[in-house]
Design an enzyme around this catalytic site. Structure first.
Site, PDB file in Angstrom:
ATOM      1  N   LYS A  14       0.835  -1.207   0.000  1.00  0.00           N
ATOM      2  CA  LYS A  14       0.000   0.000   0.000  1.00  0.00           C
ATOM      3  C   LYS A  14       0.874   1.264   0.000  1.00  0.00           C
ATOM      4  CE  LYS A  14      -3.881  -2.272   2.355  1.00  0.00           C
ATOM      5  NZ  LYS A  14      -4.747  -2.293   3.554  1.00  0.00           N
ATOM      6  N   TYR A  54     -12.340  -3.978  -3.479  1.00  0.00           N
ATOM      7  CA  TYR A  54     -12.860  -4.359  -2.165  1.00  0.00           C
ATOM      8  C   TYR A  54     -14.283  -4.900  -2.213  1.00  0.00           C
ATOM      9  CZ  TYR A  54      -8.681  -2.925   0.293  1.00  0.00           C
ATOM     10  OH  TYR A  54      -7.386  -2.856   0.748  1.00  0.00           O
ATOM     11  N   ASN A 156      -1.842  -0.173   7.278  1.00  0.00           N
ATOM     12  CA  ASN A 156      -1.246  -1.464   7.627  1.00  0.00           C
ATOM     13  C   ASN A 156      -0.353  -2.035   6.534  1.00  0.00           C
ATOM     14  OD1 ASN A 156      -3.295  -2.100   5.899  1.00  0.00           O
ATOM     15  ND2 ASN A 156      -4.502  -3.278   7.374  1.00  0.00           N
ATOM     16  N   HIS A 159      -1.754  -5.223   1.347  1.00  0.00           N
ATOM     17  CA  HIS A 159      -2.996  -5.991   1.139  1.00  0.00           C
ATOM     18  C   HIS A 159      -2.616  -7.405   0.736  1.00  0.00           C
ATOM     19  CE1 HIS A 159      -6.792  -7.492  -0.317  1.00  0.00           C
ATOM     20  NE2 HIS A 159      -6.136  -7.910  -1.384  1.00  0.00           N
ATOM     21  N   GLU A 170      -9.075 -11.394  -7.448  1.00  0.00           N
ATOM     22  CA  GLU A 170      -8.241 -10.194  -7.304  1.00  0.00           C
ATOM     23  C   GLU A 170      -7.100 -10.163  -8.324  1.00  0.00           C
ATOM     24  OE1 GLU A 170      -7.088  -9.885  -3.191  1.00  0.00           O
ATOM     25  OE2 GLU A 170      -9.110  -9.321  -2.564  1.00  0.00           O
TER      26      GLU A 170
HETATM   27  O1  CDP Z   1      -6.679  -6.121   4.682  1.00  0.00           O
HETATM   28  P1  CDP Z   1      -7.462  -7.126   5.475  1.00  0.00           P
HETATM   29  O2  CDP Z   1      -7.997  -8.270   4.623  1.00  0.00           O
HETATM   30  O3  CDP Z   1      -6.701  -7.611   6.670  1.00  0.00           O
HETATM   31  O4  CDP Z   1      -8.729  -6.342   6.090  1.00  0.00           O
HETATM   32  P2  CDP Z   1     -10.191  -6.031   5.514  1.00  0.00           P
HETATM   33  O5  CDP Z   1     -11.142  -6.277   6.639  1.00  0.00           O
HETATM   34  O6  CDP Z   1     -10.452  -6.749   4.238  1.00  0.00           O
HETATM   35  O7  CDP Z   1     -10.157  -4.466   5.258  1.00  0.00           O
HETATM   36  C1  CDP Z   1      -9.456  -3.920   4.165  1.00  0.00           C
HETATM   37  C2  CDP Z   1      -8.661  -2.724   4.610  1.00  0.00           C
HETATM   38  O8  CDP Z   1      -9.551  -1.707   5.037  1.00  0.00           O
HETATM   39  C3  CDP Z   1      -7.735  -2.968   5.794  1.00  0.00           C
HETATM   40  O9  CDP Z   1      -6.518  -3.572   5.447  1.00  0.00           O
HETATM   41  C4  CDP Z   1      -7.576  -1.555   6.342  1.00  0.00           C
HETATM   42  O10 CDP Z   1      -6.600  -0.807   5.655  1.00  0.00           O
HETATM   43  C5  CDP Z   1      -8.962  -0.947   6.070  1.00  0.00           C
HETATM   44  N1  CDP Z   1      -9.855  -1.003   7.267  1.00  0.00           N
HETATM   45  C6  CDP Z   1      -9.998   0.133   8.065  1.00  0.00           C
HETATM   46  O11 CDP Z   1      -9.410   1.154   7.796  1.00  0.00           O
HETATM   47  N2  CDP Z   1     -10.810   0.089   9.168  1.00  0.00           N
HETATM   48  C7  CDP Z   1     -11.467  -1.035   9.505  1.00  0.00           C
HETATM   49  N3  CDP Z   1     -12.253  -1.050  10.572  1.00  0.00           N
HETATM   50  C8  CDP Z   1     -11.316  -2.198   8.707  1.00  0.00           C
HETATM   51  C9  CDP Z   1     -10.505  -2.150   7.591  1.00  0.00           C
HETATM   52 MG    MG Z   2      -9.511  -8.357   3.178  1.00  0.00          MG
END
Ligand code: CDP
Ligand code: MG
Length: 201
Positions: A14, A54, A156, A159, A170
């Site tokens: 990212k 997403y 974080n 991805h 994806e």
């Molecule tokens: O990336 P990952 O699959 O671990 O998480 P996700 O639940 O698919 O969410 C995608 C991205 O959205 C995360 O990696 C975060 O950068 C962001 N996110 C956020 O800002 N706040 C949240 N409560 C959940 C996700």
């Molecule tokens: Mg995810």
């Protein structure tokens, strides 16, 4: 059925990962575990590309909202709403801003259990609670509460596809078949060949 060693997964470094100069470190982690890099490019994604990315999984909105509610309960935090869809609408808005703020590095990694392995190395969504030894746990300190307080996305670094089904969809979203290279890596012999012959002279 394809051989398990042919499994592929999508990884995107990212904008914060690029800005923190962690491209080499992140690539190194996947190389060291034995995965093979079969596609890589740098780009600045468009908002539409990120929104589609997403929402490829129709369940993502519900699951992500529910994950946030669960994390808030564990920490005793009060949320404005507990409706998972309302929560994710807001997340998606700030996530699009985050992911289009600068260049990202998109990659396809191949190898046995690549989706599961990459997720294990990347760690959980919230760096604050990601395990020590994972990329998110070791290289960044962000949290849900920090992100929510400032109305922004959690930074974080990376991805990674969440399941084999997600990986397939994806990869198609980020790469054309021509951008993915099929090739042999000599180290694959030691990882996958049935007989280890040809080592001794
Ligand atoms: O990336 P990952 O699959 O671990 O998480 P996700 O639940 O698919 O969410 C995608 C991205 O959205 C995360 O990696 C975060 O950068 C962001 N996110 C956020 O800002 N706040 C949240 N409560 C959940 C996700
Ligand atoms: Mg995810």
């Amino acid at each position: 059925m394809n051989h398990p060693k042919e499994e592929r997964t999508l990884v995107v470094i990212k904008p914060d990962g690029v800005q923190r100069s962690l491209i080499g470190e992140i690539i190194g982690r996947f190389e060291k575990v034995g995965l093979k890099l079969v596609a890589i490019k740098m780009l600045v994604p468009t908002p539409g590309h990120i929104e589609e990315h997403y929402t490829l999984d129709p369940e993502w909105k519900r699951i992500t909202g529910e994950k946030r509610v669960k994390a808030a309960k564990e920490k005793g935090e009060k949320l404005e709403t507990e409706d998972p869809f309302k929560i994710t609408d807001k997340i998606l808005e700030v996530l699009i801003k985050y992911m289009t703020s600068g260049p990202v590095v998109a990659m396809v990694w191949q190898g046995a259990h690549s989706t599961e392995l990459v997720r294990k190395i990347v760690g959980g969504t919230e760096p604050r609670s990601s395990d020590v030894g994972t990329i998110r746990g070791d290289y960044v300190l962000d949290s849900y509460i920090m992100a929510d307080t400032d109305s922004r996305a959690i930074r974080n670094l990376i991805h990674a596809s969440g399941s084999s089904k997600e990986s397939e969809a994806e990869i198609k979203h980020w790469f054309t078949p021509e951008e993915i290279t099929d090739y042999k890596l000599v180290s694959e012999q030691i990882l996958y060949d049935v007989n280890l012959d040809g080592i001794l002279e």
